[in-house]
Enzyme design. Structure first.
Site, mmCIF file in Angstrom:
data_model
loop_
_atom_site.group_PDB
_atom_site.id
_atom_site.type_symbol
_atom_site.label_atom_id
_atom_site.label_comp_id
_atom_site.label_asym_id
_atom_site.label_seq_id
_atom_site.Cartn_x
_atom_site.Cartn_y
_atom_site.Cartn_z
ATOM 1 N N GLU A 1 0.785 -1.482 -0.348
ATOM 2 C CA GLU A 1 -0.038 0.247 0.249
ATOM 3 C C GLU A 1 1.014 0.607 0.203
ATOM 4 O OE1 GLU A 1 -1.693 3.381 1.070
ATOM 5 O OE2 GLU A 1 -2.114 2.065 2.928
ATOM 6 N N CYS B 1 -1.272 8.478 2.658
ATOM 7 C CA CYS B 1 -1.474 7.791 1.133
ATOM 8 C C CYS B 1 -2.293 8.379 0.136
ATOM 9 C CB CYS B 1 -1.047 6.809 1.655
ATOM 10 S SG CYS B 1 -2.180 6.391 2.409
#
Length: 493
Positions: free
Chosen positions: A260, A294
């Site tokens: 991720e 993110c």
């Protein structure tokens, strides 16, 4: 550091992890140790151990030895420990939230958010062992054919500095619930939020020794975890550069990897949008936790007919949002995690200005506290368009048509999240469905996660893998085919 300096951590006991690994207890020393610096004050919070390659190898061995008995433990017993962990997070909520906020340089509501989500993650994980773990397959008469899910064995988890508790726990809780042991390497800048606080919770919850190993360390220790043949799966959250390296190593060693990462997250504001609502969404998506997320809204694509009006609203917000010590409760943005991260972000801003963008607000910092920043005139080829800034930045990119917005947004190697804001929901959805992103939000910003959703993205978002919700059983177990006959048949050999 005296006990008074740790008054906010009476239960967590920082003294127990000073220089130690966690392996179910706190008596295993690590190779070295260092101070953990509070970003807001520049003062040491506590000390952390740092794992060597030998430390990591020993921890993997302990985890491997403990895992078979855990996999053989009943589903209800495993579920009960996850529920007890959720209860421990609840019981020590205020202490844990403040510790997370201080160590990560966050405002207190962000620390509280991490602990709230940790409670939910443990409860969701507690339900995983109680779900069906396979299927009965069609087969020849007289043979029972099963496809069942079995644990990987030892899962290596490498967690980041920005949301270290939930981004580590989402893998740790699910992997444990499904019968794996876990070796967790948190970022040494956030070892408590990313590991040690979690260890204290599972210790209180009654997790058997050896199943959770917590060893902060650097990239060398991380590579030792990734390359060890006794660890068949790695779950990594962090930068695309490190993710590429881990993906390469995992591929070379033929192990499963869940990545991720980050990449470009696009928030598209259409010409029929409510401008006040859009400005609020953009500000939160780009500046929450100093943009160190993110899925931050790092590209804001706005229709040229409303660009000036949206820009004015964002500049006003940027000029009035207070920046400082996040744990004080008096500010909207805290400090960035460290000087290296701030310098990288500031270089992106300054390079983008030299490439022709215009500074509308921010662009300055005091210590590690960077003012919320707005750049206009951003376009492809500029650093802040092409790279993930990971700082408090709104990049304003204008477009004249929906097709142009899609083309601009998809000029990337992939991303986690995209969002579209506009009153015509059908139009917004039609545009959004053309965007290359792992998650799509209509009339919202990009920073969204509910723990029950598959979280991931294509390309730089994380190689198409996902964790969370319906993805967890697929990620943290593997298929095994089993057949059963009443007696061996006769063969023509």
């Amino acid at each position: 550091m005296g006990s008074s300096e740790h008054a906010h951590l009476a239960w967590a006991r920082p003294s127990c992890w000073d220089g130690q690994a966690f392996d179910g207890g706190w008596s295993t020393p690590l190779a070295s140790s260092q101070d953990v610096i509070e970003p807001a004050t520049g003062r040491p919070l506590w000390r952390t151990g740092l794992a060597s390659v030998a430390d990591m190898q020993a921890a993997i061995g302990r985890a491997q030895a403990a895992q078979p008995a855990w996999a053989a433990t009943g589903a209800r017993e495993r579920a009960a420990i996850l529920l007890a962990a959720a209860q421990a997070f609840e019981q020590h909520f205020d202490e844990l939230a403040l510790a997370v906020a201080r160590e990560t340089g966050a405002i207190l509501p962000k620390g509280q958010h991490e602990v709230r989500e940790a409670i939910v993650l443990c409860r969701i994980a507690a339900g995983l062992p109680m779900q069906a773990q396979g299927q009965v397959l069609p087969s020849t008469p007289g043979r029972l054919s099963l496809a069942r899910r079995v644990p990987h064995g030892v899962v290596g988890v490498i967690s980041p500095f920005n949301f270290p508790l939930i981004l580590g726990l989402r893998s740790v809780a699910a992997a444990l619930a499904l019968g794996n042991a876990v070796v967790l390497k948190p970022d040494p800048r956030t070892p408590a939020a990313g590991g040690y606080l979690m260890a204290r919770v599972f210790e209180e919850a009654g997790l058997p020794p050896g199943l959770l190993q917590v060893l902060p360390g650097d990239g060398v220790a991380g590579e030792a975890l990734v390359t060890d043949a006794r660890v068949p799966m790695i779950a990594f959250t962090g930068s695309p550069a490190v993710g590429r390296r881990i993906g390469e190593l995992a591929g070379r060693h033929l192990k499963k990897v869940s990545l991720e990462l980050g990449g470009a997250n696009n928030l598209v504001v259409l010409d029929d949008a409510d401008l006040d609502a859009a400005a609020s969404a953009v500000a939160f998506g780009a500046w929450f936790h100093q943009g160190q997320i993110c899925m931050a809204s790092n590209r804001v694509l706005v229709h040229e007919s409303i660009a000036a009006a949206l820009q004015a609203r964002l500049v006003a917000k940027a000029q009035h949002l207070p920046v400082g010590d996040g744990a004080s409760g008096q500010v909207a943005l805290g400090p960035m995690i460290d000087a290296k991260q701030l310098a990288r972000f500031d270089a992106i801003v300054q390079d983008t200005l030299r490439q022709g963008a215009t500074l509308e607000a921010g662009g300055t910092h005091e210590g590690l506290c960077y003012r919320p920043t707005v750049l206009s005139g951003v376009r492809p080829g500029m650093r802040s368009f092409d790279e993930e800034p990971f700082g408090p930045l709104v990049n304003l990119v204008t477009f004249g048509s929906d097709d142009e917005a899609v083309a601009l947004a998809n000029r990337s190697e992939g991303g986690l999240a995209a969002a579209v804001i506009g009153r015509d929901v059908a139009r917004a959805l039609a545009l959004g469905e053309r965007l290359n992103a792992g998650m799509l939000h209509i009339n919202d910003q990009t920073v969204n996660d509910e723990c029950t959703n598959p979280f991931g993205g294509p390309g730089l978002g994380g190689n198409g893998s996902a964790v969370g919700g319906p993805a967890d059983i697929d990620e943290y177990t593997r298929w095994q085919w089993v057949t059963v006959k009443a007696a061996p048949p006769a063969f023509p050999f």
